[in-house]
Structure formats: C-alpha cells, structure tokens
Design a protein around this motif. Sequence first.
Motif, short mmCIF file in Angstrom:
data_model
loop_
_atom_site.label_atom_id
_atom_site.label_comp_id
_atom_site.label_asym_id
_atom_site.label_seq_id
_atom_site.Cartn_x
_atom_site.Cartn_y
_atom_site.Cartn_z
N GLY A 257 0.81 4.10 -2.78
CA GLY A 257 -0.05 4.83 -2.31
C GLY A 257 0.57 5.97 -1.75
O GLY A 257 -0.52 6.85 -1.19
N CYS B 117 -3.46 -6.83 -4.22
CA CYS B 117 -3.78 -5.51 -3.48
C CYS B 117 -4.61 -4.57 -4.62
O CYS B 117 -4.12 -4.39 -5.68
N ARG B 118 -5.85 -4.02 -4.21
CA ARG B 118 -6.37 -3.24 -5.07
C ARG B 118 -6.65 -1.80 -4.42
O ARG B 118 -7.15 -1.98 -3.09
N LEU B 119 -6.06 -0.60 -4.68
CA LEU B 119 -6.04 0.65 -4.11
C LEU B 119 -5.94 1.87 -4.80
O LEU B 119 -5.68 1.72 -6.03
N ASP B 120 -6.35 3.03 -4.36
CA ASP B 120 -6.12 4.14 -5.09
C ASP B 120 -5.54 5.03 -3.91
O ASP B 120 -5.01 4.67 -2.94
N PRO C 242 -2.45 5.90 1.10
CA PRO C 242 -3.07 4.95 0.45
C PRO C 242 -4.68 4.60 0.83
O PRO C 242 -4.80 4.75 2.07
N HIS C 243 -5.47 4.44 -0.10
CA HIS C 243 -6.86 4.21 0.08
C HIS C 243 -7.12 2.63 -0.34
O HIS C 243 -7.10 2.37 -1.49
N VAL C 244 -6.97 1.71 0.55
CA VAL C 244 -7.04 0.34 0.20
C VAL C 244 -8.58 -0.31 0.05
O VAL C 244 -9.20 0.00 0.92
N HIS C 245 -8.54 -0.82 -1.16
CA HIS C 245 -10.01 -1.49 -1.18
C HIS C 245 -9.80 -2.94 -0.92
O HIS C 245 -10.90 -3.47 -0.24
N PRO D 178 0.72 -1.30 0.01
CA PRO D 178 -0.09 0.04 -0.11
C PRO D 178 0.83 1.18 0.17
O PRO D 178 0.73 2.16 -0.78
N HIS E 282 -6.83 -5.84 -0.01
CA HIS E 282 -5.58 -6.49 0.40
C HIS E 282 -5.40 -7.89 1.05
O HIS E 282 -5.74 -8.06 2.38
N PRO F 279 -9.27 2.26 -9.57
CA PRO F 279 -7.80 1.90 -8.68
C PRO F 279 -6.98 1.13 -9.52
O PRO F 279 -7.32 0.72 -10.49
#
Length: 681
Positions: free
Chosen positions: A185, A236-239, A247-250, A181, A252, A220
């Motif tokens: 991010g 990991c999917r994040l924006d 980081p803004h983790v969707h 992350p 992980h 993301p």
Amino acid sequence: MDAGDSSEESPIQNNKKSKSKSKSKTTSKPKASALKQKSPAEFFAENKNIAGFDNPGKSLYTTVRELVENALDSAESIAELPFVEVTIEEINKSKFNSMIGLIDRERIDEALYGDFETDKAREKRLAKEARFQEIQAKNVALGKKVKEPAAAKAIKGRGEASFYRVTCKDNGRGMPHDDIPNMFGRVLSGTKYGLKQTRGKFGLGAKMALIWSKMSTGLPIEISSSMKGQNYTSFCRLDIDIHRNIPHVHVHEKREDKEQWHGAEIQVVIEGNWTTYRSKILHYMRQMAVITPYAQFMFRFVSDTADKTVSIRFARRTDVMPAVPLETKYHPSAVDLLLIKRLIGETTKQNLLQFLQHEFVNIGKSHAERLIGEMGPDFTPKTLVKSLTPQQIVRIHQLFRQAKFDDPSGDCLSPAGEYNLRLGIIKELHPDMVATYTASAQVFEGHPFIVEAGVSLGGKDVKQGLNIFRFANRIPLLFEQGADVVTRTAMKRINWNIYKINQTQDKIGVFVSIVSTKIPFKGTGKEYIGDDISEIASAVKTSIKQCCAQLKSKIVKKIQAREQQERKRNLSKYIDDATNAIYGILKESSQLHVKKKKLMDIKDEDSEILQKVLNRLITKEMLSEKLAQHVEQVDYEMAMEYATQSGVREEPRESIYLQPLEPQKNFIDFHSPVFVFRLIQ
C-alpha cells in the motif's frame, strides 16, 4: 456655459465610463495558483502507461507478469524450487455488481447508450448482411472461395467493461506480518532496491495492480502469507490512499496455518480484456517456462463458458537453480554527483581513504591513496568525509570520470546458465537441433552484463523464418520487438546462409538473455533494449554467431549423412542391372573358355570363378545378394564413422530427466553447457 452645465455628463460620456469599468474588470490579474504536490501513487495513477497499464488488456497482462515475477523472486530467495499457480477468473457484470453491492437495473432510455441502433441503421445493416449472404451463396454454387464476414464495427465509447479476478500463489519466503500493509500500500517501498540484478522494472510490483484495481473496480487486494517456521497465516485486505500514498487496511489478522504452508497468495479484481491479450499472456507463460525450467507453473483461465476455459501445466524439468544475484557496490565510473552525495550521507566510514575503499568496487588502498593525491592539496587520506564541500565533491566526480579503473566482475550476476537455457528450449519447443553459448562478463558504463544465446532449428509450434525470444534479467520481453537490439542483430547483422541455414524457409528460434545490474531499457514501458550501446550489440552478435557455428557443424554432418543415404539408394537401385551385366559377362566368358580350351592364358583364380559359373555354383541370385550385402556394409561403415565423429550412439537417444533429490541429501553440482554432473556426498 455656466458651472452647473459643466458638471453634467452626457449619455456618451456615461457609456464610455461604463465600458472602461467593465474592461478594467475583465483585465484584472488572475489570482496566483496555489502550489500543489503529488504523491508517488498519484503520479503513477495518472501516468499508468509508464508501468505497462496502457489499457485494460495490457493491464491484465502486466498484472499477471508482476505477480509471477514476484513469486519467482520469493521462492529463489530461499533456494526453493518455484511452484507458481496463476488463475484468471472471468467475472460477468451481474456477479461484479453483487460483489460491490450494486443492484442490476434495466435500461430506461435506450438512446442514451453507445450501442443503441436506430431503425434506419438497423435496416441498412440487415440489408448489407442479406447482400453478403446472397453473394456467399453464389460463390458456393460456382465453387469459388467463400469470404469471411467482416468484423462488426466497434461501438463508440469504452463499451461494456470486463472484470477478472487474478490469483497468484507461490511457495516462496512469504512476508513478515507487520510489513504487509506497507509492501502493498505504499508506492516506491520494497525490498528490491539497491545495485543488483533484479527482475522488476520499476519496483512497483503488485502495487500498480492495486492502483489499477482501485481505479477500475474500487475493490481492495487480498494477501495471504506465511513464512517458514510460523504457525499462523497472515491475512490482509487493503487498498491504497492514492493522494497520501499510504495503505488503507480493511482487515489485518493472523489465522491458523493447518497445512504448514509457506509462501504468498495474492488476489486482486481488475478490469481487463482476455480476448485481445490471451495470446500475449500465454506466450509470456511459455517463455517464462523456457528461461526457468526449474520452476513449475500452473495456469488456469476460468469462465462460465466451458469452451473458453484454459488449463495449462508447464512442468519442471530440472532442479538446478541459478545462484541468487548478489548486491554489489557502485563502480566509480558509473556514479553521478547526486549518488556520491547520497553515499557520503549514508556511509559509516570516517575519512576519505576508508570511504573510497569500502563504498566503491575496484578501489584498493594503494589506488585510493593515488586518487587522493591527484585530487589536490585540499584532500588527504584522513579528510573527514562528512566535511567535504560541494566543490570538493565535484572534484571527486570529475576525477572518477577521467581516471582508469578495472572493469567490475560479473560475480554479482546470475544468468540462467547454458544448461537451463538449453533444457528450457528443448522442453517447450522440441527442436530438431539446438546450440547455446554464454559470453564472458563485459561492461557498459561501469555496469557488468552477461549475454546468453541459443539458436534452435525446427520444433513444435514454431513458424518458418526467424522466431525471436528476448529476455532481460530472466524475464520475457514481448512488446516493441522491432526496435530491440536482439531483433535488429538477428535480422540484419547475421549472414545465415554461410551457416547452411535458410532464413526464410527454416524454422529458426533465436533466444537471447541479457542480465545486468542495469538493463538499458528504452521507451517509457521499458519493453526493449536499445541498439545504441555498442558493447551490448557486439556481445549479442558474437553470441548468436557462436551458436550458428555450432549448428553449422551439425548441419554439415547431417547433410553428409543424407548424401550417404542417397548414395546407398542409388547403388541399390542399380543392383539388378549390375547383376545382369556382370553375370552375362561371366557366363559368356565361361562358355568361351570351354570352347577354346585356353586354360593356360587364364589365371587360376579366374578359371575357378568361370568353372563355378559353368557348374551353377555361382548364380545370378547369389551375385545380387552379394552386391546388396556389400552396399549395406559400406553404408554401415560410413554411418559408424559419422557416429564416431558426431558422438552419437548406435541406438536411439532418449532424454532422461533426474528427479529432484530429497532436501536432506548433500551434493555438489559440476556444470557444463549440456549436462550437470551431480556428486552426492
């Protein structure tokens, strides 16, 4: 006038009073503006052109470049031969809308859109097209050259956006699960900071691609990663929260790694423009294959339109990899006040003597003691570093600027190497001849640098004239070529004619690679190296001239061989005439010899030849054959002499590439500019 009258106000007085009141309201002082701060992510989002994200097309190119360079660094860090797969998938508007959950809507008010065309404008356009077609038909009938139709005028506004899914997969080190992350991010956080040769320009990597994705698509980034020895894959999917730079983790999570794969796969959806930057992206991949022939690249562009789909494989041609660049310490002449203060704050050494010895290069114990003695009575070898005053730090800085120090060595640098550079040029361009040269390490402003150069003649897909390929820390530079030190040197400071090279007619490839702990880029985009650093300009000129000198000797030998061939052709052309003339003289002499019987005046050898002519033991055909054999023999002897001098074998040469050895085999490489000798233990 009584008191009551004096208290009354006239209408004029009331009007003036109201005006003065309104004026006082408008000229009131503005409120003090609140102090605001910007996060690093917010700064780069607003100034994205600094990082190479000027427009959608350039953003697509820069995204590919950043992901590829990260992939190479990752594989090289564990001494793994890089295998990098890059895929750009075109996403149409309907597919993109379905990805973000947006329903397609038909237009209601056509006049609201930038591509709306009025009836009058349509009639005018159709009339113009009809006139053009009429002129074209007349030109065809008269046999004249047909003109290409003019391109349509661009629509006002940004027009229809194009979206692409960019995927890059490698076989590198991978990333620790918990670090992913922050690695993607959080801007200005990474593993490449420090004084060493690095491919990156800003230390942003894929973070800027994520910022551009958030700005252009709102989607993301997705990362899959696995390290050697792990039995799972990190997903990991994040924006990124641009305002807070976090980081803004969707998602992980850890997933099962059935294939025992190690490396990273990064996928991001961005707005781009493949049409205008197609050639730049392909040129980048080709030049990257030149400078890293030990890597294998697989590039794909996928589109719903079959004829737009592209698939190119850049094959590996060697398993000889450059050494990993080493982190080094700062040279005293290359530091400023802020850096000295930072080093003092971070050092673990107690006194000044230890600090000078261990935090800087080329300062031994005796040298450090001499420097401390020169600083003044306030300094001693046992002075506590943490207790230095700002004035004392300034004194240290002043002495560093004035004192003499040995130049830093180039041991911390990792150039591609002449062997790899030569092999890369041959692999991608297939030139008729090539020369390479690596200069010794030199220094500018306390930073070591090494210049490698290659010059080729002829080749595949090479235009006439100078074709310049520039590399900085083993990455291609494709933009702002005209102001670069390599371009200016090749075009203005090299007299190509003295090296038997025609600057305008020959197909010349000029390759220059510069590696350093600090590349002196110019401009906000860091796309070229300035011409104002004399040390680098001189080293580039010397390296190119050394390559040209090597080529000159080859060209001269080639010219000599061509002249020999021409001489053979000329001699062969006159064999018949020479045969007729010689045989005619011999025949006439033999007849005269018989008539006059003057055998005493003729030598025995001559008499024997004349007798053979009379007896037809020597004929015209035999004489012609002997002359042809003599020409062939002379040509063969001259060719053998040329081959001996140039080191060329009699049989045709073929390129041989050794297959990579199994990892468990131990070997030692001995490098030369043109080959690598491998001793298997």
